[in-house]
Write a protein that holds these residues in place. Sequence first.
Motif, PDB file in Angstrom:
ATOM      1  N   ARG A 830       0.837  -1.205   0.000  1.00 32.12           N
ATOM      2  CA  ARG A 830       0.000   0.000   0.000  1.00 32.12           C
ATOM      3  C   ARG A 830       0.869   1.250   0.000  1.00 32.12           C
ATOM      4  O   ARG A 830       0.556   2.249  -0.651  1.00 32.12           O
ATOM      5  N   VAL A 831       1.988   1.183   0.716  1.00 33.24           N
ATOM      6  CA  VAL A 831       2.907   2.318   0.694  1.00 33.24           C
ATOM      7  C   VAL A 831       3.411   2.563  -0.724  1.00 33.24           C
ATOM      8  O   VAL A 831       3.508   3.700  -1.184  1.00 33.24           O
ATOM      9  N   THR A 832       3.702   1.482  -1.482  1.00 34.46           N
ATOM     10  CA  THR A 832       4.189   1.636  -2.849  1.00 34.46           C
ATOM     11  C   THR A 832       3.144   2.299  -3.728  1.00 34.46           C
ATOM     12  O   THR A 832       3.461   3.165  -4.550  1.00 34.46           O
ATOM     13  N   ILE A 833       1.885   1.908  -3.599  1.00 34.99           N
ATOM     14  CA  ILE A 833       0.816   2.523  -4.396  1.00 34.99           C
ATOM     15  C   ILE A 833       0.705   4.007  -4.065  1.00 34.99           C
ATOM     16  O   ILE A 833       0.563   4.858  -4.955  1.00 34.99           O
ATOM     17  N   ARG A 834       0.736   4.357  -2.786  1.00 37.40           N
ATOM     18  CA  ARG A 834       0.655   5.773  -2.394  1.00 37.40           C
ATOM     19  C   ARG A 834       1.839   6.567  -2.938  1.00 37.40           C
ATOM     20  O   ARG A 834       1.675   7.691  -3.409  1.00 37.40           O
ATOM     21  N   GLU A 835       3.032   5.976  -2.844  1.00 36.74           N
ATOM     22  CA  GLU A 835       4.213   6.671  -3.361  1.00 36.74           C
ATOM     23  C   GLU A 835       4.102   6.873  -4.869  1.00 36.74           C
ATOM     24  O   GLU A 835       4.462   7.926  -5.392  1.00 36.74           O
ATOM     25  N   ALA A 894       3.173  -4.122  -9.233  1.00 37.18           N
ATOM     26  CA  ALA A 894       4.042  -4.223 -10.413  1.00 37.18           C
ATOM     27  C   ALA A 894       3.575  -3.298 -11.520  1.00 37.18           C
ATOM     28  O   ALA A 894       4.370  -2.555 -12.132  1.00 37.18           O
ATOM     29  N   ALA A 895       2.259  -3.286 -11.783  1.00 36.82           N
ATOM     30  CA  ALA A 895       1.742  -2.433 -12.848  1.00 36.82           C
ATOM     31  C   ALA A 895       1.936  -0.962 -12.508  1.00 36.82           C
ATOM     32  O   ALA A 895       2.274  -0.148 -13.381  1.00 36.82           O
ATOM     33  N   ALA A 896       1.721  -0.598 -11.230  1.00 36.40           N
ATOM     34  CA  ALA A 896       1.880   0.798 -10.840  1.00 36.40           C
ATOM     35  C   ALA A 896       3.327   1.249 -10.961  1.00 36.40           C
ATOM     36  O   ALA A 896       3.615   2.368 -11.420  1.00 36.40           O
ATOM     37  N   GLU A 897       4.260   0.399 -10.561  1.00 37.13           N
ATOM     38  CA  GLU A 897       5.673   0.772 -10.666  1.00 37.13           C
ATOM     39  C   GLU A 897       6.084   0.943 -12.132  1.00 37.13           C
ATOM     40  O   GLU A 897       6.806   1.876 -12.481  1.00 37.13           O
ATOM     41  N   GLU A 898       5.646   0.042 -13.001  1.00 38.12           N
ATOM     42  CA  GLU A 898       5.968   0.164 -14.420  1.00 38.12           C
ATOM     43  C   GLU A 898       5.347   1.415 -15.007  1.00 38.12           C
ATOM     44  O   GLU A 898       5.963   2.146 -15.793  1.00 38.12           O
ATOM     45  N   ALA A 899       4.093   1.732 -14.594  1.00 39.04           N
ATOM     46  CA  ALA A 899       3.408   2.911 -15.129  1.00 39.04           C
ATOM     47  C   ALA A 899       4.084   4.193 -14.691  1.00 39.04           C
ATOM     48  O   ALA A 899       4.250   5.128 -15.492  1.00 39.04           O
TER      49      ALA A 899
END
Length: 925
Positions: A830-835, A894-899
Amino acid sequence: MVSDDSPFDDVSADRDYLRVLLTAVCVVAVVLATAMLPILSPGGTQSPMESLVPLPQENPLGSGGGTSTGGSGGQLGALNPGSQTDVGGSLDSGDSPYRSQDTEPHFTVTSSEPAYWRTGAYETYTGTGWDGRADPEAYEGAMAVDGMTDTTVDYEVRLAKSATSLPTVWRPKSVSREDVMVTEYGAVTSERPLPAGTTYSATSVTPPDDPEVLQTSGRDYPDEIESRYTGVPASTSAQVGPFTDRLTEDSDSPYETAATIEQWLEANKNYSLNVSQSPEDDVASEFIFQMDKGYCEYFATSMVVMLRSQDIPARYVVGYSTGERTGQNEYTVRGMNAHAWVEVYFEGVGWVQFDPTPGQERLESEQQAMQNSSQEYSAAESGSPDEEFAVGTPTDETQTEAPTDGAGQESGSDESEGSETSDSETGDGDGTSGSGDGQSVSQSGEFVVELNRTATPGAAVAATVTRDGAPVEGAAVYFNGEPVGTTGPDGTVSGTVPYEAELTITVDAPDEEASLAAPSVPRDSTRAFAVAGPRAQQSTNASYELNTSASVSVTGEQVTGGEVTVTATVDGVPVRDGDVLLDGEQVATTDRQGRAAVTLPTEPGNVSVAVERDAVSGNTTVVLERLSVATSPTLPLALPAAGQTVNATMGGEPVTNATVAVGGEPTARTGTTGRATVGLPLAASAEISASKYGQTATTTVGGLFVNAAGVVLALGVLLGGTVLGARRRNVTPGTLLEWVRAAREFAVGALVGVAVVLDDLLGRFRTRLELTVTAIRDLLVGRRSPGALLDALRAWVDARLSAAEDAAGDAVAAVSATASNGGDGTPAARVTIREAWTRFLTHVSLRRYWTRTPGEIATHAIERDDLPPAAVRTVRDAFRAVEYGQRDPQEHVAAAEEAIRTIEAAAGQQSGVTDDTDDATGGRP
């Protein structure tokens, strides 16, 4: 889930329309059910709809100060007395507030003195009730006060029930509200009901109720008062008049008449709320001659009618008795305290309160009502002049017999025979008074002189001379050698007893020159005495001992510089033209009623008040208390710029409306408890004073800087100890800064999170509203059928149930992922999505992005900032799913980091930043 940037689909529109439709159906059902309840409910009950909808009232402001024009007190009871009121009621009707045993508070009063709380008065007796119609006038400041005044009462009222008539002490002088009116009966009213919780303060003055003062009042009433307040129906007067004539035949003044009537009612009628039936013809006549018991309405009505039958002005008054003292100068007044009493007009004094209802029995009834509700009750009241009663006080069981045909009522005694009577105060206008029932002492052939009353200095007496039972006409009569006159055909001559220690009555026979004098007669033992026989050749002077001790009373505010009235009487007879002395210095002369207005000295202490005329004298002492002031800090210590409570007292009693000054500058006034709060200056000390009644009391609050230094020192020690302890635990300033920074970031993050959530909720509401409008429009134009709407409703319910199941599964997954949480307890994914979302926002040219929904932000990033559409939508959907949809964040990491890497790469290749031309602020976040 419908995308924010896609058109509304049919299913969503149908779902939201059905929600609106179901809501409307529910509302209609409730309204119909409410409307049908009165048909099914018992008679006289009120439907919920009726209780919610305010019904219009007839005569929204009765002249009595209320909104009801009939019944026993209107819908709000004694807080809304109305312009008309009936007396009594059937046993089961429960429509009279004056027989209520309701223990619920109606209002509370903080007052410098206990009193009756008046809400209305009535003028016209109709036989079955009272009418007090009048046109109220707008309140325009302090009200004029006629007649004599005794004390000033300051009080504050807090309503616990809605009211159209404001409870006040008689006689109101000023009130703190400007949106009120005043009736000619002295009631303070409001055009619209004031709600519960309303507070107001007021000041009233009370008329004197000292019997010595009231005893001196005659019958020289103002024409307007006499014409308005002495009338009763002819049928009532025919029955009550002769009865009251016999009852009060020995009363020598209006006060004695009022006291006799009151005592007869209290002694011969029982107090009871259980009256079997209400009178149908004439309340007063039926209560006096037929009924054995009743409550305040019956007692008050009967006393007013009986007084009016004697041409004494009186009126019917309603309000509340004192209630229960529940704090310092605080009184709780309940529904059961609603009460009716009498006001009697006295010449030169004004309207004075009388309460003929047996007070002891009434208080015991109230106490029983409180015990039935498991509450304690203790009350004490002053009803009429010289009358007090309290719960637990034994009652007087002595019964006063009612007069009967052929025998007059003996209600007086020698003590009541000392009232002044003069030509202007007797019904016959011949200067005689009383019944002339004195005993005679005579021997065969001797003259007998009979006085109609006890000889008292200043009293007008009628001397009747007889011989062998026959009146002697033409006899010359002298009082202490001064000629009084010559007896008439009935052998009577009138004169005034001189202000001497002795009275010598000399009689000169008409046909012999013998001077005949009365022998000494013991005072108060007889009214008649024999004189020397007709063969006596010389006058024999004998003395009649007179009472020369005058009773002196002082009414009014007995304070320094106060205006008071001094009244002097001897056995109830006014001392006229007497010298009034203050500490031996003459300051005034008494009038025909034995009264004089006097201004008291401005210095505190004991003041001797004396009245003298010839051999008659009397005195009393007035204690003028010294004003004192005390202060206490609102904080544990008195500090500069802090608050200080000021308490002003005189003789231990609180002083209201005293001016409080700090350093000589007036800053406040004391309230009903004699207290006020002021601020201290930034100085080492402060001088605080309170001023009233021409006195100023001062006190000094010192050591302010010393106290402040002590506080600073204590804080320094505390701070030093804290620093020392921190060092021992390796807490450095850097650590504290980190704590502060972390707290600030947490607060900012929380605020941003709340703003984002609210923004998304508003966006959803707006979307749903648009869908609802579309569905209604489609239904109206025939694009949707009821069947399609029902199908959409079922689909919507199924979708919500599925969402609930998914949320429960997400909760379980979140608990299982706790081991991988970050330091603040948030799952690492969740922290990764927020970041990722935060990094995305840095490339969007919306400054006030928190005012937009995630969909609007994404649209702006694609259309205005030329960011990759697919990557932007991926980040948007991931943020929505995790933050609002409670989805598993691990699925989108994974998708959010790539995007976000794609977005940052595209942003880095751009040569500039696209401005938000639609946003007035522009720039980057």
